[in-house]
Design a protein around this motif. Sequence first.
Motif, short mmCIF file in Angstrom:
data_model
loop_
_atom_site.label_atom_id
_atom_site.label_comp_id
_atom_site.label_asym_id
_atom_site.label_seq_id
_atom_site.Cartn_x
_atom_site.Cartn_y
_atom_site.Cartn_z
N LYS A 165 -5.28 -1.47 12.47
CA LYS A 165 -5.03 -1.25 11.04
C LYS A 165 -6.35 -1.17 10.27
O LYS A 165 -6.42 -0.54 9.22
N GLU A 166 -7.35 -1.89 10.78
CA GLU A 166 -8.64 -1.88 10.09
C GLU A 166 -9.76 -1.83 11.11
O GLU A 166 -9.69 -2.51 12.14
N ILE A 167 -10.79 -1.04 10.81
CA ILE A 167 -11.97 -1.01 11.67
C ILE A 167 -13.18 -1.32 10.80
O ILE A 167 -13.37 -0.70 9.73
N ARG A 168 -13.97 -2.33 11.23
CA ARG A 168 -15.15 -2.73 10.46
C ARG A 168 -16.40 -2.46 11.27
O ARG A 168 -16.37 -2.57 12.50
N VAL A 169 -17.50 -2.17 10.57
CA VAL A 169 -18.77 -2.01 11.27
C VAL A 169 -19.85 -2.79 10.52
O VAL A 169 -19.83 -2.86 9.29
N TRP A 170 -20.75 -3.39 11.30
CA TRP A 170 -21.95 -4.00 10.73
C TRP A 170 -23.14 -3.47 11.52
O TRP A 170 -23.05 -3.29 12.73
N SER A 171 -24.24 -3.20 10.82
CA SER A 171 -25.46 -2.85 11.49
C SER A 171 -26.61 -3.53 10.75
O SER A 171 -26.49 -3.81 9.55
N ARG A 172 -27.70 -3.78 11.49
CA ARG A 172 -28.83 -4.51 10.89
C ARG A 172 -29.29 -3.83 9.61
O ARG A 172 -29.66 -4.46 8.66
N ARG A 173 -29.31 -2.52 9.62
CA ARG A 173 -29.68 -1.79 8.40
C ARG A 173 -28.41 -1.16 7.86
O ARG A 173 -27.80 -0.32 8.51
N ARG A 174 -28.06 -1.56 6.62
CA ARG A 174 -26.77 -1.14 6.06
C ARG A 174 -26.63 0.38 6.00
O ARG A 174 -25.56 0.93 6.24
N GLU A 175 -27.74 1.07 5.72
CA GLU A 175 -27.64 2.54 5.61
C GLU A 175 -27.23 3.17 6.94
O GLU A 175 -26.56 4.19 6.97
N ARG A 176 -27.62 2.52 8.06
CA ARG A 176 -27.22 3.04 9.37
C ARG A 176 -25.71 2.88 9.56
O ARG A 176 -25.04 3.75 10.11
N ALA A 177 -25.18 1.76 9.10
CA ALA A 177 -23.73 1.53 9.21
C ALA A 177 -22.99 2.53 8.32
O ALA A 177 -21.93 3.05 8.71
N GLU A 178 -23.57 2.84 7.16
CA GLU A 178 -22.92 3.81 6.27
C GLU A 178 -22.95 5.21 6.88
O GLU A 178 -21.97 5.95 6.81
N GLN A 179 -24.07 5.56 7.50
CA GLN A 179 -24.16 6.88 8.18
C GLN A 179 -23.13 6.96 9.30
O GLN A 179 -22.45 7.96 9.49
N PHE A 180 -23.03 5.87 10.06
CA PHE A 180 -22.06 5.80 11.17
C PHE A 180 -20.65 6.04 10.62
O PHE A 180 -19.91 6.88 11.12
N ALA A 181 -20.31 5.30 9.55
CA ALA A 181 -18.94 5.38 9.01
C ALA A 181 -18.66 6.77 8.46
O ALA A 181 -17.57 7.32 8.66
N SER A 182 -19.65 7.38 7.79
CA SER A 182 -19.36 8.67 7.16
C SER A 182 -19.29 9.81 8.17
O SER A 182 -18.71 10.86 7.91
N ALA A 183 -19.87 9.59 9.37
CA ALA A 183 -19.84 10.66 10.38
C ALA A 183 -18.52 10.68 11.16
O ALA A 183 -18.27 11.60 11.93
N LEU A 184 -17.68 9.65 10.96
CA LEU A 184 -16.46 9.55 11.77
C LEU A 184 -15.25 10.15 11.06
O LEU A 184 -15.29 10.38 9.85
N GLN A 185 -14.19 10.34 11.83
CA GLN A 185 -12.98 10.95 11.28
C GLN A 185 -12.20 9.99 10.38
O GLN A 185 -11.76 10.34 9.31
N GLY A 186 -12.02 8.74 10.83
CA GLY A 186 -11.12 7.83 10.12
C GLY A 186 -11.84 6.86 9.21
O GLY A 186 -13.06 6.84 9.16
N PRO A 187 -11.09 6.01 8.47
CA PRO A 187 -11.71 5.03 7.58
C PRO A 187 -12.33 3.86 8.33
O PRO A 187 -11.73 3.33 9.27
N VAL A 188 -13.54 3.49 7.94
CA VAL A 188 -14.24 2.35 8.54
C VAL A 188 -14.83 1.54 7.39
O VAL A 188 -15.44 2.10 6.48
N THR A 189 -14.64 0.22 7.42
CA THR A 189 -15.20 -0.65 6.38
C THR A 189 -16.60 -1.06 6.79
O THR A 189 -16.79 -1.63 7.87
N VAL A 190 -17.58 -0.79 5.93
CA VAL A 190 -18.96 -1.20 6.22
C VAL A 190 -19.16 -2.62 5.68
O VAL A 190 -18.88 -2.89 4.51
#
Length: 312
Positions: A160-185
Motif C-alpha cells: 500500500k505504501e513504498i518509502r525511500v530514504w537516502s543519505r542525500r535527500r535529492e538522490r531519494a527524490e530523483q529515485f522517486a521521480s524516475a519510477l512509475q508509482g508513488p514513493v514517499t521520500v
Amino acid sequence: MSELPVLISRDDVVRLLKNSDLIPRLEKVMGMFSKRNNAEVIQPLRTIIPLHKYNGFVGMMPAYVAHEDILATKMVSLYRRGNDSVLPAHQATVLLFDPERGNVTAVMDGTAITEKRTAAVSAISAKLLMPARAEVLCILGSGPQAVSHYEVFTEMFSFKEIRVWSRRRERAEQFASALQGPVTVCSSVKDAVVGADVIITVTLATEPVLLGEWVKPGAHVAAVGACRPNWRELDDALMREAVVYVDSREGAAAESGDIILSGASVFAELGEVINGTKPAEREKTTVFKSLGMGIQDAVSAKLVFDQWKSQL
Ligand SMILES: NC(=O)C1=CN([C@@H]2O[C@H](COP(=O)(O)OP(=O)(O)OC[C@H]3O[C@@H](n4cnc5c(N)ncnc54)[C@H](O)[C@@H]3O)[C@@H](O)[C@H]2O)C=CC1
Ligand SMILES: O=C([O-])C1=[NH+]CCC1
C-alpha cells in the motif's frame, strides 16, 4: 582454435532476463546448493583482491551447476567513490563456458545480472519470510540496487505504501521521480522504517544505519549491503533479536560484518527453507543477509545466453 565468444551487452541482458524465468531457476539452484552435494553444485568462496589504493576490491565468483551443466565466472569490482563521482560503484562481467570443451562461449554484461539477480533473491526471501499481510515497504539507499529491488518487489507484491530514504535527500527524490508509482521520500531512516513490514537495505554504509529499536516486530529485512567482514548496515540489537537467514553459511562467516561482529547465529540458508528442511519463521522478525553467489550469476547468464540464441 575454438570459436570466439559472443559479446552480450547490458541492453540485451536487461531485455532478455525476465524475473518470471529467473526466480524459479534461482530457487532451484539455491535449494541444490544447500544440499551440499558437490556432484550437483560447486561454488568456491569468492576470491577478493583488495585495492586499498583505490578504496575498492575485485571479486572472482566461479561456479559450476552440474545438473544444468552451467560453468561460469563473474568478475565484479566495487569501489567506494566520492559522492560526486559519475562512475558506478559496481561493474561486473560474466564469462559463460562450454563445460565439455572448456572454451568461453559468451562474455556478457554482469552489472545488470548483478542488479537483477540480487533483487530477485531478496524478493524470494520476502516471499518466504515477510509477514502475511505486508503493506509497507521501505528501501534504504537509492542506487542501482534500489531501482532493481523496487522493480521486482512491485512486480511480485502489492504494497500500500513504498518509502525511500537516502543519505542525500535529492538522490531519494530523483529515485522517486524516475519510477512509475508513488514513493514517499523520507528525511530520516527512522521515519522510513517505523511501521514498515519489509525493509530493504541497499546502502554502501560501513557502520549500522538500521537500528533494531525502529524495526516493527515481525518485519522482514532483506540486508543486501555490507559485504565485507568489517562493514555493517544493521546494529547488534537487530542482528541478535532477529531470526537470521543467509544465502550461504560459508559466505556469511567469511564476509558479513553484520554477522561476524554482532555474534549473531545463523538460523538457516534460504535454500534450506526452499527445500523445506528449515522453517520460515514469518511471524518473527527476520533478517535475510545476502552476500551474492556465483551460482546465481551462472543460472542468470545461462538464461540470457539461451534467450539470446533463440532470437538469432
Ligand atoms: N548481496 C549481493 O548480492 C549484492 C550486494 N550489493 C550491495 O548492495 C549495495 C547497494 O549497491 P548499489 O546500489 O550498486 O550501490 P550504490 O553505491 O550505487 O548505492 C548505494 C547507496 O548507498 C548510499 N550510501 C553510501 N554510503 C553510505 C553510508 N555511509 N551510509 C548510508 N548510505 C550510504 C548511497 O547514497 C546510495 O544511495 C552495496 O552495498 C553493494 O555492495 C551489490 C550487488 C550484489
Ligand atoms: O554478489 C555480488 O556480485 C556482490 N556482492 C557484494 C558486492 C557484489
